[in-house]
Write an enzyme that holds these catalytic residues in place. Structure first.
Site, PDB file in Angstrom:
ATOM      1  N   SER A  64       8.152  -7.964  32.723  1.00 15.45           N
ATOM      2  CA  SER A  64       7.449  -6.794  32.197  1.00 15.45           C
ATOM      3  C   SER A  64       8.434  -5.782  31.628  1.00 15.45           C
ATOM      4  O   SER A  64       8.033  -4.724  31.143  1.00 15.45           O
ATOM      5  CB  SER A  64       6.634  -6.123  33.308  1.00 15.45           C
ATOM      6  OG  SER A  64       7.493  -5.595  34.297  1.00 15.45           O
ATOM      7  N   ASN A 120       2.368  -1.093  33.247  1.00 16.14           N
ATOM      8  CA  ASN A 120       3.544  -0.616  33.967  1.00 16.14           C
ATOM      9  C   ASN A 120       4.120   0.668  33.385  1.00 16.14           C
ATOM     10  O   ASN A 120       4.750   1.449  34.102  1.00 16.14           O
ATOM     11  CB  ASN A 120       4.621  -1.707  34.022  1.00 16.14           C
ATOM     12  CG  ASN A 120       4.316  -2.734  35.101  1.00 16.14           C
ATOM     13  OD1 ASN A 120       3.474  -2.515  35.949  1.00 16.14           O
ATOM     14  ND2 ASN A 120       4.995  -3.863  35.063  1.00 16.14           N
ATOM     15  N   HIS A 145       2.680 -11.690  30.936  1.00 14.60           N
ATOM     16  CA  HIS A 145       2.973 -10.900  32.127  1.00 14.60           C
ATOM     17  C   HIS A 145       1.800 -10.878  33.103  1.00 14.60           C
ATOM     18  O   HIS A 145       0.769 -10.259  32.849  1.00 14.60           O
ATOM     19  CB  HIS A 145       3.348  -9.464  31.726  1.00 14.60           C
ATOM     20  CG  HIS A 145       3.540  -8.564  32.895  1.00 14.60           C
ATOM     21  ND1 HIS A 145       2.915  -7.334  32.999  1.00 14.60           N
ATOM     22  CD2 HIS A 145       4.270  -8.730  34.031  1.00 14.60           C
ATOM     23  CE1 HIS A 145       3.266  -6.777  34.146  1.00 14.60           C
ATOM     24  NE2 HIS A 145       4.076  -7.607  34.783  1.00 14.60           N
ATOM     25  N   GLU A 154      -1.047  -9.538  30.646  1.00 10.57           N
ATOM     26  CA  GLU A 154      -0.662  -8.986  29.352  1.00 10.57           C
ATOM     27  C   GLU A 154       0.106 -10.034  28.545  1.00 10.57           C
ATOM     28  O   GLU A 154       1.126 -10.548  29.004  1.00 10.57           O
ATOM     29  CB  GLU A 154       0.219  -7.742  29.542  1.00 10.57           C
ATOM     30  CG  GLU A 154      -0.522  -6.569  30.177  1.00 10.57           C
ATOM     31  CD  GLU A 154       0.406  -5.422  30.551  1.00 10.57           C
ATOM     32  OE1 GLU A 154       0.051  -4.263  30.285  1.00 10.57           O
ATOM     33  OE2 GLU A 154       1.491  -5.696  31.118  1.00 10.57           O
TER      34      GLU A 154
END
Length: 300
Positions: free
Chosen positions: A122, A194, A143, A155
């Site tokens: 990430s 994130n 991800h 993702e």
């Protein structure tokens, strides 16, 4: 271009993320090869997965047949050569750019021409890894979130080098393993979830380090007032303080922004080996089964 037909999946790295990515893929009928350089890590991964899936059987979320079928689909190996006939490889090894690039370079020579080469990172965008390979159009980020067995979102990130076909196939693959994919059309370190979470976590650490509240109290506020299933400090323990530290170091190396440096309190814990659940102590203390030992002043 001809659509890539994914039948066989490779996962590089048998840590918590890699093992669960492999398990989810196997549960949905894919033949999966889970590779790691350490036979000990592979043995631990199998033991942990059996325990995790057994719990899901007890809760009625899986049947015994589901679990038996998944393990019949799983191969554990230290041999990279086992990836020779896979259709996609998802890398989930240590968050170190040079180590990842070295692995990608090896895989580029080994994998069939059509194979997608994805990273679960990430933090490290795939364009940095595409530098190490010829098949740049087949490289992207996929991800997953921890714990993979539970978290629904994935993702998929399309770099400037990534072919539309690669992104489309990756999105479809994620749907076939029962997850919800979101496509990012441009690269950015941290992606969506994130980057938003990092802002919350940075503020939580700031409030703690400056004495406004204890980490336990901050976790309670985030859970009870904001409705998060887990507070930021408990989340760091779950994912590993060493991961948080590595991510912040990588981000600082890219940005040069002092605000991106690892937090002082996190750095101190990492230096003491207090990495969270994996070591039995991080912000909180945990028993051998990874259950939090409730000895804090605020009991949740």
């Amino acid at each position: 271009m001809t659509e890539i037909n994914i039948k066989k999946v490779g996962v590089a790295g048998a840590g918590a993320m890699g093992a669960q990515i492999a398990a989810v893929s196997a549960l949905h009928g894919y033949e999966v090869i889970l590779q790691d350089i350490s036979s000990e890590s592979l043995k631990k991964a199998e033991e942990v997965l059996r325990t995790q899936l057994e719990k899901r059987v007890i809760k009625g979320k899986l049947t015994r047949e589901d679990v038996d079928c998944a393990f019949s689909n799983l191969i554990f190996t230290t041999n990279l050569e086992a990836f020779k006939e896979v259709d996609i490889v998802i890398e989930a090894i240590i968050e170190d750019l040079e180590v990842k690039k070295s692995l990608f370079a090896q895989l580029d020579h080994l994998l069939p021409e059509h194979c997608i080469l994805a990273t679960n990172s990430s933090t490290i965008v795939s364009s940095k890894l595409a530098e190490a390979v010829v098949r740049k159009d087949k490289v992207c980020n996929i991800h997953f979130f921890n714990p993979v067995l539970v978290m629904d979102l994935v993702e998929v990130v399309k770099g400037p080098h990534t072919a539309d076909e690669t992104a489309d196939t990756s999105m479809k693959f994620i749907e076939t393993i029962g997850k919800t994919p979101v496509l990012l059309k441009k690269e950015i370190s941290g992606f969506v979830a994130n980057r938003i979470l990092a802002k919350l976590m940075n503020e939580a650490v700031y409030l703690y380090e400056n004495g406004y509240a204890s980490f336990e109290e901050i976790d309670v506020v985030v859970e009870k007032a904001l409705g998060h299933p887990i507070g930021p400090f408990a989340l760091m323990d779950l994912t590993g303080l060493d991961v948080n530290y590595a991510v912040r170091k990588q981000r600082y190396s890219e940005s040069g922004d002092e605000a991106d440096k690892p937090a002082k309190s996190v750095k101190e814990k990492v230096e003491k080996g207090e990495l969270g659940r994996k070591t039995g102590k991080g912000w909180y203390t945990y028993d051998a089964q990874g259950k939090r030992v409730v000895s804090e002043t605020i009991k949740q």
